[in-house]
Motif scaffolding. Structure first.
Motif, PDB file in Angstrom:
ATOM      1  N   ILE A 197       7.388 -12.465 -71.943  1.00 54.89           N
ATOM      2  CA  ILE A 197       5.859 -12.360 -72.903  1.00 54.89           C
ATOM      3  C   ILE A 197       6.004 -10.801 -71.922  1.00 54.89           C
ATOM      4  N   ASP A 198       4.613 -10.107 -72.944  1.00 54.52           N
ATOM      5  CA  ASP A 198       4.980  -8.482 -71.891  1.00 54.52           C
ATOM      6  C   ASP A 198       3.477  -7.815 -71.406  1.00 54.52           C
ATOM      7  N   ILE A 199       2.183  -9.359 -71.865  1.00 60.18           N
ATOM      8  CA  ILE A 199       1.356  -8.953 -71.361  1.00 60.18           C
ATOM      9  C   ILE A 199       0.570 -10.478 -71.529  1.00 60.18           C
ATOM     10  N   LEU A 200       0.028 -10.578 -70.070  1.00 57.19           N
ATOM     11  CA  LEU A 200       0.129 -12.050 -70.056  1.00 57.19           C
ATOM     12  C   LEU A 200      -1.492 -12.012 -69.428  1.00 57.19           C
ATOM     13  N   TYR A 201      -2.771 -12.963 -70.315  1.00 60.27           N
ATOM     14  CA  TYR A 201      -3.198 -12.173 -69.367  1.00 60.27           C
ATOM     15  C   TYR A 201      -4.317 -14.055 -69.236  1.00 60.27           C
ATOM     16  N   THR A 202      -5.673 -14.125 -68.060  1.00 64.42           N
ATOM     17  CA  THR A 202      -5.838 -15.518 -67.710  1.00 64.42           C
ATOM     18  C   THR A 202      -7.194 -15.573 -67.292  1.00 64.42           C
ATOM     19  N   GLY A 203      -7.908 -16.253 -67.627  1.00 65.39           N
ATOM     20  CA  GLY A 203      -9.600 -16.096 -66.744  1.00 65.39           C
ATOM     21  C   GLY A 203      -9.833 -16.684 -64.949  1.00 65.39           C
ATOM     22  N   SER A 204     -10.810 -16.761 -64.145  1.00 63.29           N
ATOM     23  CA  SER A 204     -10.724 -17.138 -62.964  1.00 63.29           C
ATOM     24  C   SER A 204     -10.548 -18.815 -63.182  1.00 63.29           C
ATOM     25  N   GLN A 205     -11.832 -19.092 -64.100  1.00 57.72           N
ATOM     26  CA  GLN A 205     -12.398 -19.901 -64.428  1.00 57.72           C
ATOM     27  C   GLN A 205     -12.212 -21.566 -64.908  1.00 57.72           C
ATOM     28  N   LYS A 206     -10.779 -22.366 -65.026  1.00 56.72           N
ATOM     29  CA  LYS A 206     -10.775 -22.530 -65.726  1.00 56.72           C
ATOM     30  C   LYS A 206     -10.219 -23.745 -64.279  1.00 56.72           C
ATOM     31  N   VAL A 207      -8.370 -23.430 -64.757  1.00 53.71           N
ATOM     32  CA  VAL A 207      -7.644 -24.177 -63.719  1.00 53.71           C
ATOM     33  C   VAL A 207      -8.348 -23.806 -61.847  1.00 53.71           C
ATOM     34  N   LEU A 208      -8.094 -22.139 -62.401  1.00 61.31           N
ATOM     35  CA  LEU A 208      -8.219 -21.896 -60.863  1.00 61.31           C
ATOM     36  C   LEU A 208      -9.559 -22.606 -59.857  1.00 61.31           C
ATOM     37  N   ASN A 209     -10.365 -22.712 -60.810  1.00 59.96           N
ATOM     38  CA  ASN A 209     -11.332 -23.180 -60.579  1.00 59.96           C
ATOM     39  C   ASN A 209     -12.105 -21.776 -59.669  1.00 59.96           C
ATOM     40  N   ALA A 210     -12.181 -21.336 -59.622  1.00 61.64           N
ATOM     41  CA  ALA A 210     -13.069 -19.977 -59.125  1.00 61.64           C
ATOM     42  C   ALA A 210     -14.225 -19.554 -60.011  1.00 61.64           C
ATOM     43  N   PRO A 211     -15.210 -18.911 -59.822  1.00 57.88           N
ATOM     44  CA  PRO A 211     -16.537 -18.436 -60.344  1.00 57.88           C
ATOM     45  C   PRO A 211     -15.597 -18.478 -61.316  1.00 57.88           C
ATOM     46  N   PRO A 212     -16.545 -17.733 -63.176  1.00 61.38           N
ATOM     47  CA  PRO A 212     -16.077 -17.260 -63.513  1.00 61.38           C
ATOM     48  C   PRO A 212     -15.994 -15.473 -63.211  1.00 61.38           C
ATOM     49  N   GLY A 213     -15.135 -14.866 -63.580  1.00 67.85           N
ATOM     50  CA  GLY A 213     -16.070 -13.221 -62.794  1.00 67.85           C
ATOM     51  C   GLY A 213     -14.436 -12.155 -62.858  1.00 67.85           C
ATOM     52  N   THR A 214     -13.074 -12.919 -62.500  1.00 64.52           N
ATOM     53  CA  THR A 214     -12.214 -11.797 -62.274  1.00 64.52           C
ATOM     54  C   THR A 214     -10.829 -12.515 -63.228  1.00 64.52           C
ATOM     55  N   ALA A 215     -10.409 -12.146 -63.429  1.00 67.99           N
ATOM     56  CA  ALA A 215      -9.571 -11.743 -64.949  1.00 67.99           C
ATOM     57  C   ALA A 215      -8.133 -11.425 -64.905  1.00 67.99           C
ATOM     58  N   PRO A 216      -6.783 -12.630 -64.144  1.00 71.50           N
ATOM     59  CA  PRO A 216      -5.542 -12.076 -63.971  1.00 71.50           C
ATOM     60  C   PRO A 216      -5.073 -10.967 -65.365  1.00 71.50           C
ATOM     61  N   ILE A 217      -4.149 -10.154 -65.106  1.00 69.82           N
ATOM     62  CA  ILE A 217      -2.852  -9.985 -66.378  1.00 69.82           C
ATOM     63  C   ILE A 217      -1.752  -8.950 -65.647  1.00 69.82           C
ATOM     64  N   SER A 218      -1.140  -9.326 -66.397  1.00 67.99           N
ATOM     65  CA  SER A 218       0.143  -9.152 -65.599  1.00 67.99           C
ATOM     66  C   SER A 218       1.335  -7.593 -67.036  1.00 67.99           C
ATOM     67  N   PHE A 219       1.514  -6.764 -67.079  1.00 70.47           N
ATOM     68  CA  PHE A 219       2.509  -6.140 -68.130  1.00 70.47           C
ATOM     69  C   PHE A 219       3.571  -5.751 -67.577  1.00 70.47           C
ATOM     70  N   SER A 220       4.888  -6.130 -68.602  1.00 66.44           N
ATOM     71  CA  SER A 220       5.878  -6.067 -68.321  1.00 66.44           C
ATOM     72  C   SER A 220       6.450  -4.538 -68.542  1.00 66.44           C
ATOM     73  N   GLU A 221       8.002  -3.973 -68.201  1.00 69.19           N
ATOM     74  CA  GLU A 221       7.887  -3.186 -68.100  1.00 69.19           C
ATOM     75  C   GLU A 221       7.427  -2.258 -69.203  1.00 69.19           C
ATOM     76  N   ARG A 222       8.734  -2.795 -70.413  1.00 69.62           N
ATOM     77  CA  ARG A 222       8.516  -2.496 -71.843  1.00 69.62           C
ATOM     78  C   ARG A 222       6.584  -2.360 -72.048  1.00 69.62           C
ATOM     79  N   ALA A 223       5.837  -3.284 -71.846  1.00 71.67           N
ATOM     80  CA  ALA A 223       5.087  -2.981 -71.817  1.00 71.67           C
ATOM     81  C   ALA A 223       3.785  -1.457 -71.560  1.00 71.67           C
ATOM     82  N   CYS A 224       5.185  -1.274 -70.060  1.00 66.86           N
ATOM     83  CA  CYS A 224       4.391  -0.362 -69.726  1.00 66.86           C
ATOM     84  C   CYS A 224       5.119   1.214 -70.499  1.00 66.86           C
TER      85      CYS A 224
END
Ligand code: PMP
Length: 390
Positions: A197-224
């Motif tokens: 996977i080259d780009i993956l993102y999620t949100g804070s408010q589902k399985v993570l059980n944090a309040p909504p408002g932050t969203a983890p994301i990651s980019f592979s070397e190819r994506a960069c």
């Protein structure tokens, strides 16, 4: 000049927020430990201590995503912000984008790409379905996209999309593989690096059980490689990865430059939720979500309700879709359950409106006790809501 608008009377009343069981597709309940973490004092968004917290968050995301990507961070905003961050950075006007539409998220990704002037094509499956690798390969070869979008957990239809082999296919056609895991990560196995996977993102408010408002994301070397060799600047200053990479200390530069005021209290909560996931371990969290989902599905079927996703292995364990019970108005059911049981469940979204009821049991909410509460509420609703004779 004088103040002609008086202080609003409503603000003289103290803030009141009800306690609710949040069993819809998100947000889910936030445990006290995470709420308390967020109540720590505000410090500066450019203070060393904040950078250390951000670095811990980065490690937590790398664990959750199973990636070694240096370009890993949390966007200030919800899942949609991360979606736009991925698309706005990875795609330039005039480029070809392919999105898999088996619910609302592929539609939204297509619209975002369209708005920046991309040439967008879709492969479409009826709600509840998914795509074979052969179908995906055919479309990749036909449209030669620079990015292929897929929702791992289609929360509008309750489908868990298989991921194996798709990353390799995308790379064969020189395309970046972009995956939405907002409704799945932490609750279902996913291996960003191993699954290509080259780009993956999620949100804070589902399985993570944090309040909504932050969203983890990651980019592979190819994506960069693609993103940092663009001909044009991304449309959004706020979401420009050059800036975000610097703010999150991912660009190897010795100092960070002010870009925006990071939501520090939301960072504290996100760090705590990642710590809780690390304490439980991914494997245990996946197992727990799977067991609870099986228990829930068996309970629904024994009540005579039907699951919207027929194929067992394609059912998303975090968000369950139930065929809207025949003869009932789904809205009356969700309203009744909210009023009588203080539980939020929801109806369909986008292409699944009117077709389903959706129940999300994510993170700390994924337990057999909570399943029993939802089943009892549904039984009660079916007894008391209006059922037409036809
Ligand atoms: N993708 C999926 C699969 C989702 O379930 C959601 C939220 N329902 C989003 C994206 C958008 O996230 P947000 O509402 O946090 O912007």
């Amino acid at each position: 000049m004088s103040v002609s608008i008086p202080p609003p009377k409503c603000l003289k009343k103290p803030l009141t927020v009800p306690h609710r069981l949040m069993f819809g597709p998100g947000p889910s309940n936030v445990p006290a430990r995470i709420l308390q973490a967020g109540a720590n004092p505000v410090i500066g968004h450019m203070h060393e201590e904040t950078f250390e917290i951000m670095s811990d968050i980065k490690s937590g995301i790398q664990y959750m995503f199973q990636t070694r990507n240096i370009m890993t961070l949390a966007v200030s905003g919800t899942g949609h912000t991360a979606m736009e961050c991925a698309i706005f950075n990875a795609v330039e006007a005039g480029e070809s984008v392919l999105t898999a539409v088996n619910g609302i998220w592929g539609e939204r990704a297509a619209e975002m790409a369209e708005r920046i002037g991309a040439r967008v094509n879709t492969i479409v499956s009826p709600p509840g379905g998914y795509f074979t690798n052969a179908e995906i390969e055919q479309a990749l070869s036909k449209y030669s996209p620079v990015v292929f979008f897929l929702a791992h957990g289609e929360s509008s239809t309750g489908v868990l999309h298989p991921l194996d082999g798709i990353g390799e296919l995308c790379h064969k056609y020189d395309c970046l593989f972009l995956v939405d895991s907002v409704a799945s990560i932490g609750g279902v196995p996913l291996y960003m690096d191993e699954q290509g996977i080259d780009i993956l993102y999620t949100g804070s408010q589902k399985v993570l059980n944090a309040p909504p408002g932050t969203a983890p994301i990651s980019f592979s070397e190819r994506a960069c490689q693609k993103i940092f060799h663009r001909k044009t600047k991304p449309i959004s200053f706020f979401l420009d990865l050059n800036w975000l990479a610097n703010y999150w200390g991912c660009d190897g530069k010795p100092s960070r430059i002010y870009h925006h005021t990071g939501p520090v209290n939301a960072f504290y909560s996100l760090r705590e939720s990642l710590a809780i996931l690390a304490e439980e371990s991914l494997e245990n969290s996946w197992k727990r979500h799977e067991k609870v989902a099986e228990y829930f599905q068996a309970g629904l079927e024994s009540m005579g309700l039907k699951l919207f996703v027929k194929e067992r292995k394609a059912r998303l364990p975090t968000v369950t879709t139930i065929v809207a019970p025949h003869g009932y108005n789904w809205k009356e059911i969700t309203n009744y359950i909210m009023k009588t049981h203080n539980i939020e469940i929801s109806g369909g979204l986008g292409p699944s409106i009117g077709l389903v009821l959706r129940v999300g049991l994510m993170g700390c909410n994924s337990s057999k006790t909570n399943v029993d509460k939802v089943l009892a509420a549904l039984k009660d609703a079916l007894k008391h809501c209006h059922k037409s004779k036809v």
